[in-house]
Design a protein around this motif. Sequence first.
Motif, PDB file in Angstrom:
ATOM      1  N   GLY A  28       5.888  -8.732  12.219  1.00 23.87           N
ATOM      2  CA  GLY A  28       5.962  -9.313  10.842  1.00 23.87           C
ATOM      3  C   GLY A  28       5.427  -9.281   9.643  1.00 23.87           C
ATOM      4  O   GLY A  28       5.161 -10.156   8.821  1.00 23.87           O
ATOM      5  N   ARG A  29       4.517  -8.345   9.634  1.00 23.75           N
ATOM      6  CA  ARG A  29       3.664  -8.259   8.392  1.00 23.75           C
ATOM      7  C   ARG A  29       3.766  -6.569   7.910  1.00 23.75           C
ATOM      8  O   ARG A  29       3.972  -5.721   8.561  1.00 23.75           O
ATOM      9  CB  ARG A  29       2.298  -8.691   8.466  1.00 23.75           C
ATOM     10  N   LEU A  30       3.443  -6.492   6.541  1.00 17.40           N
ATOM     11  CA  LEU A  30       3.570  -5.164   6.069  1.00 17.40           C
ATOM     12  C   LEU A  30       2.324  -4.573   6.062  1.00 17.40           C
ATOM     13  O   LEU A  30       1.209  -5.134   5.549  1.00 17.40           O
ATOM     14  CB  LEU A  30       3.968  -5.321   4.489  1.00 17.40           C
ATOM     15  N   VAL A  31       2.381  -3.194   6.734  1.00  9.47           N
ATOM     16  CA  VAL A  31       0.966  -2.556   6.896  1.00  9.47           C
ATOM     17  C   VAL A  31       1.083  -1.334   6.288  1.00  9.47           C
ATOM     18  O   VAL A  31       2.193  -0.907   6.194  1.00  9.47           O
ATOM     19  CB  VAL A  31       0.518  -2.498   8.433  1.00  9.47           C
ATOM     20  N   LEU A  32      -0.100  -0.752   6.124  1.00  5.80           N
ATOM     21  CA  LEU A  32      -0.185   0.678   5.676  1.00  5.80           C
ATOM     22  C   LEU A  32      -0.568   1.759   6.900  1.00  5.80           C
ATOM     23  O   LEU A  32      -1.527   1.353   7.751  1.00  5.80           O
ATOM     24  CB  LEU A  32      -1.224   0.863   4.301  1.00  5.80           C
ATOM     25  N   ASN A  33      -0.079   2.949   6.831  1.00  2.00           N
ATOM     26  CA  ASN A  33      -0.438   3.850   7.847  1.00  2.00           C
ATOM     27  C   ASN A  33       0.046   5.219   7.250  1.00  2.00           C
ATOM     28  O   ASN A  33       0.499   5.307   6.466  1.00  2.00           O
ATOM     29  CB  ASN A  33       0.234   3.764   9.143  1.00  2.00           C
ATOM     30  N   LEU A 109      -1.496   6.469  -2.617  1.00  3.47           N
ATOM     31  CA  LEU A 109      -2.521   5.596  -2.925  1.00  3.47           C
ATOM     32  C   LEU A 109      -3.986   6.488  -2.838  1.00  3.47           C
ATOM     33  O   LEU A 109      -4.188   7.327  -2.171  1.00  3.47           O
ATOM     34  CB  LEU A 109      -2.863   4.581  -1.719  1.00  3.47           C
ATOM     35  N   SER A 110      -5.012   6.317  -3.557  1.00  5.76           N
ATOM     36  CA  SER A 110      -6.256   6.848  -3.668  1.00  5.76           C
ATOM     37  C   SER A 110      -6.941   6.264  -2.590  1.00  5.76           C
ATOM     38  O   SER A 110      -6.626   5.247  -1.953  1.00  5.76           O
ATOM     39  CB  SER A 110      -7.216   6.490  -4.996  1.00  5.76           C
ATOM     40  N   ARG A 111      -7.970   6.710  -2.028  1.00  5.86           N
ATOM     41  CA  ARG A 111      -8.864   6.358  -1.126  1.00  5.86           C
ATOM     42  C   ARG A 111      -9.344   4.933  -1.389  1.00  5.86           C
ATOM     43  O   ARG A 111      -9.577   4.041  -0.669  1.00  5.86           O
ATOM     44  CB  ARG A 111     -10.159   7.385  -0.707  1.00  5.86           C
ATOM     45  N   ALA A 112      -9.682   4.849  -2.526  1.00  8.91           N
ATOM     46  CA  ALA A 112     -10.471   3.745  -3.216  1.00  8.91           C
ATOM     47  C   ALA A 112      -9.281   2.445  -3.116  1.00  8.91           C
ATOM     48  O   ALA A 112      -9.785   1.293  -2.623  1.00  8.91           O
ATOM     49  CB  ALA A 112     -10.944   3.665  -4.754  1.00  8.91           C
ATOM     50  N   GLU A 113      -8.062   2.727  -3.609  1.00 11.91           N
ATOM     51  CA  GLU A 113      -7.006   1.766  -3.349  1.00 11.91           C
ATOM     52  C   GLU A 113      -6.662   1.466  -2.027  1.00 11.91           C
ATOM     53  O   GLU A 113      -6.386   0.006  -1.662  1.00 11.91           O
ATOM     54  CB  GLU A 113      -5.704   2.221  -3.960  1.00 11.91           C
ATOM     55  N   LEU A 114      -6.780   2.283  -1.027  1.00  5.89           N
ATOM     56  CA  LEU A 114      -6.639   1.853   0.329  1.00  5.89           C
ATOM     57  C   LEU A 114      -7.824   1.155   0.817  1.00  5.89           C
ATOM     58  O   LEU A 114      -7.615   0.061   1.624  1.00  5.89           O
ATOM     59  CB  LEU A 114      -6.223   3.180   1.071  1.00  5.89           C
ATOM     60  N   ALA A 115      -9.148   1.629   0.734  1.00  6.18           N
ATOM     61  CA  ALA A 115     -10.435   1.136   1.031  1.00  6.18           C
ATOM     62  C   ALA A 115     -10.500  -0.516   0.883  1.00  6.18           C
ATOM     63  O   ALA A 115     -11.138  -1.279   1.474  1.00  6.18           O
ATOM     64  CB  ALA A 115     -11.525   1.744   0.399  1.00  6.18           C
ATOM     65  N   VAL A 116      -9.962  -0.850  -0.519  1.00 12.06           N
ATOM     66  CA  VAL A 116     -10.146  -2.445  -0.679  1.00 12.06           C
ATOM     67  C   VAL A 116      -9.049  -3.164  -0.105  1.00 12.06           C
ATOM     68  O   VAL A 116      -9.262  -4.588  -0.351  1.00 12.06           O
ATOM     69  CB  VAL A 116      -9.953  -2.490  -2.218  1.00 12.06           C
ATOM     70  N   GLN A 117      -8.407  -2.702   0.650  1.00 14.19           N
ATOM     71  CA  GLN A 117      -7.238  -3.619   1.469  1.00 14.19           C
ATOM     72  C   GLN A 117      -7.278  -3.496   2.928  1.00 14.19           C
ATOM     73  O   GLN A 117      -5.995  -2.949   3.641  1.00 14.19           O
ATOM     74  CB  GLN A 117      -5.841  -3.489   0.789  1.00 14.19           C
ATOM     75  N   PRO A 118      -8.229  -3.594   3.678  1.00 12.37           N
ATOM     76  CA  PRO A 118      -8.401  -3.197   5.273  1.00 12.37           C
ATOM     77  C   PRO A 118      -7.550  -4.131   5.868  1.00 12.37           C
ATOM     78  O   PRO A 118      -7.224  -3.854   7.069  1.00 12.37           O
ATOM     79  CB  PRO A 118      -9.754  -3.535   5.615  1.00 12.37           C
ATOM     80  N   GLN A 119      -7.331  -5.444   5.380  1.00 11.01           N
ATOM     81  CA  GLN A 119      -6.419  -6.219   6.320  1.00 11.01           C
ATOM     82  C   GLN A 119      -4.642  -5.702   6.144  1.00 11.01           C
ATOM     83  O   GLN A 119      -3.925  -6.042   7.158  1.00 11.01           O
ATOM     84  CB  GLN A 119      -6.180  -7.631   5.475  1.00 11.01           C
ATOM     85  N   ARG A 120      -4.356  -4.611   5.392  1.00  7.37           N
ATOM     86  CA  ARG A 120      -3.172  -3.951   5.399  1.00  7.37           C
ATOM     87  C   ARG A 120      -3.186  -2.692   6.259  1.00  7.37           C
ATOM     88  O   ARG A 120      -2.188  -2.249   6.370  1.00  7.37           O
ATOM     89  CB  ARG A 120      -2.778  -3.824   4.115  1.00  7.37           C
TER      90      ARG A 120
END
Length: 146
Positions: A28-33, A109-120
């Motif tokens: 039920g949520r949008l996640v990144l992988n 996404l850059s590593r920095a863009e990904l790193a700031v959203q661990p909840q995703r």
Amino acid sequence: MDWNPHITVATIVEDRGRFLLVEELKGGRLVLNQPAGHLEADETLRQAAVRETLEETGWEVELTGVVGIYLYTAPSNGVTYQRVCFAARALRHHPQRPLDSGIVAAPWLSRAELAVQPQRWRSELVLRCIDDYLAGPTHGLSVIRD
């Protein structure tokens, strides 16, 4: 106790400091992988990585190495996954190709863009695999014996 680990593959695709990811609906949520999925019957690990990347992102890739092999038990359901993570180079994009069910988008996404959203992150392996890739070295594809 019945214990059956799941064999999965994932692919790190980098282009000029940005990484190809999938945005998917899970629980039920949008996640990144990373582009990732299960090994299918009569398929090699390399074939699975190339297939999953194409199905989930519309990108044809060429595998360039092995980042690592990971054992992960998901805290949400207790299932253990063995993930073989590959590095790859993007070859050709097919933007009109429909993406797998549940996949909403395939952002870079850059590593920095990904790193700031661990909840995703789908799991902590998302950033860990990128960090391992960046730290190097990757291992030759010959380490995978079909």
